[in-house]
Design an enzyme around this catalytic site. Structure first.
Site, PDB file in Angstrom:
ATOM      1  CG  ASP A  54      -0.210   0.042   2.531  1.00 52.05           C
ATOM      2  OD1 ASP A  54       1.037   0.020   2.522  1.00 52.05           O
ATOM      3  OD2 ASP A  54      -0.871   0.093   3.573  1.00 52.05           O
TER       4      ASP A  54
ATOM      5  CE  LYS B 172       9.567  -2.690   3.918  1.00 50.07           C
ATOM      6  NZ  LYS B 172       8.378  -2.309   4.712  1.00 50.07           N
TER       7      LYS B 172
END
Length: 642
Positions: A138, A253
């Site tokens: 997103d 990440k």
């Protein structure tokens, strides 16, 4: 002490040196001083000197290339077409914002000749702004508006303006959130939109959001909304080499997501926190390449003495009336378990949601990561091993299932966000039980099969009817009260069961401490959690009609009856897990205890878990598994009723 180091980056800050302090004084020829008053490429990073300024050797570069290849194998990077599509979406969004601001300005009697120049635009922050977003991720955005546009306009007329666009779907306006947000999908791209009204008549295109003065006379919600952009911009300015920082952050990440450690709402670390941790390592090793920085990341944080805070720059209070993280003056800040402080004013701890359980899990996985990367750097293993996490359903033998279902999509999305935001309160309640060592909520949310939802709803309905009959016959539990009855009658679980087209499921793994057989009653922990959820829903005027919210205790071997097949397929295929299950089945075959599945809002006082130690000595457990023998000591708790 700030470190001044020479940086191998052409964009490093250029500083003018002072004649008196930085030139060599020559008493015989003082006129030559100006020749030494030259510009040098230096930059101060962090609050300490770097640990090492060593440049990479060929093996480091080779390891970095291998790391990049591994990331590509996970389909981490977007194609040029996908990146171009994101740019187009942001351009369309900016056009919509300008149109909206112009229309609202005219409706508020702003002269037409001024409306086209008041400005206002959309800024990005987070992973997309840092350039480390993954494929399909997103975009975090912030709408900056002049002072005559207020928050009410944003959540009413702008939300309606968006809904009229053919590219927009799944729009949700969450005005009462701590950081108010509009969530939507625009032409296939998920967006989170925040709003900030500045105390300015116009918004210039070259506005510097890092300037602390823009916070003057702002309300707290606008300041919180601005914080994301300000922190992201500060991060990019506080690392020696942006490209190396990005490469390292991508790896960390991916590792965090594969190991279920990526969720601020659930008590783990969010994207900004992992970014700050990586940025600090970049400051400590300013000339290192990505592979070395990944290695140093695990080495440094494996030995980190929490709650020592991680700081990228000194904390500075501009005294604009916003609270700043300071354990010396703020007593609540002293209880933060893993403080990681944002670099932009007002500096805050980004990890205030971390619990005792999530801290244990994060520290454990970092230490495990160090072992793997040590082998990688010694050419004994490959990078892909770092991104293979321990399957959640192999970790524990006992689980609590939270199930949310609704017949309306908007209602489900609204309640789903609320439940996920409040699960950490359930974890905190469970952690306060002296017999529970870890309460671990999976970072994945599952969508159960429709037949499972129907079955659980029918079980809830039957249980509710049974309790109603018992109360009618005078068979109330000793702790029952009129207030309990009132709460139960108003619970969504007591509404008529309807077809639920939308559902979601969260799973909490439980690990018990090494104790003798005891009886645990977890009803109160669950009741307190539901109170938090229902109170928050009431404050936001959320619709509870035709909504079901339930909890179920389940042992590991029974999870396949409620979870989607893909969620438990990995666990079911594990040889080690299969052996453990066979032993547990033998033990359970000797037990006549009946399992009663509880409702989430149950007020029954006989909700008891009979628990033996979860922390069986390793040698004894290995002996049990190898010999496939039963034991006189129960390996799992027996649940009479939760």
């Amino acid at each position: 002490m700030s470190a001044v180091v020479t940086i191998r980056q052409t964009t490093a800050t250029t500083m003018n040196t002072n004649n008196n302090n930085n030139t060599t004084t020559n008493n015989k020829n003082s006129n030559d001083n100006h020749n030494n008053n030259s510009q040098s490429t230096v930059r101060s990073y962090g609050i300490t000197q770097p640990i090492s300024t060593k440049t990479p050797d060929p093996s480091d570069i080779t390891a970095t290339q291998s790391l990049e290849d591994t990331l590509r194998s996970y389909d981490y990077f977007e194609s040029s077409e996908e990146l171009s599509h994101r740019v187009q979406v942001m351009a369309k969004l900016n056009v919509l914002v300008r149109e909206w601001i112009r229309n609202v300005s005219l409706s508020k009697n702003v002269p037409p000749e001024i409306t086209d120049s008041v400005g206002g635009r959309v800024h990005t922050f987070g992973s997309y702004r840092l350039g480390v977003h993954s494929k399909g991720g997103d975009i975090d955005t912030l709408l900056i508006a002049p002072r005559h546009i207020d928050r009410t306009d944003f959540f009413t007329t702008f939300a309606e303006h968006l809904r009229r666009q053919p590219e927009v779907r799944d729009l949700r306006a969450i005005e009462e959130a701590y950081v108010p947000v509009i969530k939507l999908t625009f032409d296939g791209i998920e967006l989170d939109m925040l709003f900030a009204r500045l105390a300015l008549p116009t918004i210039p295109d070259n506005l510097d959001l890092k300037d602390d003065k823009i916070l003057h006379n702002l309300d707290h919600r606008c300041a919180r909304s601005l914080n994301g952009c300000r922190v992201t911009d500060e991060l990019l300015d506080l690392v020696p080499n942006r490209e190396t920082f990005k490469s390292t952050l991508r790896a960390i990440k991916l590792w965090a997501k594969k190991n279920g450690l990526y969720s601020n709402a659930l008590g783990f670390f969010g994207g900004v926190t992992w970014s700050m941790l990586v940025a600090r390592i970049c400051q400590l090793y300013p000339n290192a390449v990505a592979a070395t920085l990944v290695h140093k990341f695990f080495r440094v944080y494996s030995d980190w003495e929490w709650p020592t805070p991680v700081l990228l720059k000194p904390v500075n209070d501009c005294r604009y009336g916003f609270p700043v993280w300071d354990p010396m003056t703020n007593p609540s800040d002293r209880y933060h378990l893993m403080p990681i402080i944002t670099p932009a004013y007002p500096q805050q701890n980004s990890t205030h949601n971390v619990t005792q359980s999530t801290q244990k899990l994060i520290v454990k996985e970092i230490k495990r990561g160090l072992e793997i990367v040590n082998d990688v750097m010694a050419s004994k293993s490959e990078w892909k091993q770092l991104f293979i996490g321990t399957p959640f359903f192999q970790r524990y033998k006992h689980y609590i299932i939270l199930l949310l279902s609704a017949s309306d999509q908007n209602q489900f999305l609204e309640w789903s966000g609320l439940v996920e935001a409040k699960i950490r309160f359930l974890i905190g309640n469970l952690e306060r039980n002296s017999y529970i060592d870890i309460a671990h909520v999976s970072s994945d949310k599952y969508t159960p099969d429709e037949c499972v939802v129907d079955q659980l709803q029918q079980t809830t309905k039957t249980s509710t009817e049974t309790e109603s009959v018992n109360r009618t016959n005078g068979n109330k539990s000793p702790d029952s009260s009129s207030s309990n009855s009132t709460q139960q009658s108003s619970s969504p679980s007591n509404t008529p069961t309807t077809a639920s087209a939308f559902s979601g499921m969260w799973v909490v793994g439980l690990q018990f401490k090494n104790v003798n057989k005891v009886q645990l009653d977890l009803t109160e922990e669950i009741r307190l959690f539901t109170n938090v959820v229902y109170k928050a829903a009431a404050n936001s005027n959320m619709n509870r009609e035709n909504l079901n919210l339930d909890a179920r205790y389940m042992r590991r071997r029974d999870l396949h009856t409620v979870l989607p097949k893909h969620a438990v397929s990995t666990a079911a295929s594990s040889p080690r897990l299969s052996k453990t299950i066979s032993i547990d089945d033998k033990l359970d075959s000797k037990s006549s205890t009946q399992l009663k599945l509880p409702k989430l809002n149950s007020t029954s006082s006989d909700s008891v878990v009979i628990v033996d130690s979860d922390l069986e000595p390793k040698k004894k457990r290995q002996k049990l598994e190898n010999a496939n023998e039963s034991s006189t000591k129960t390996l799992e708790p027996t649940l009479d009723s939760l």
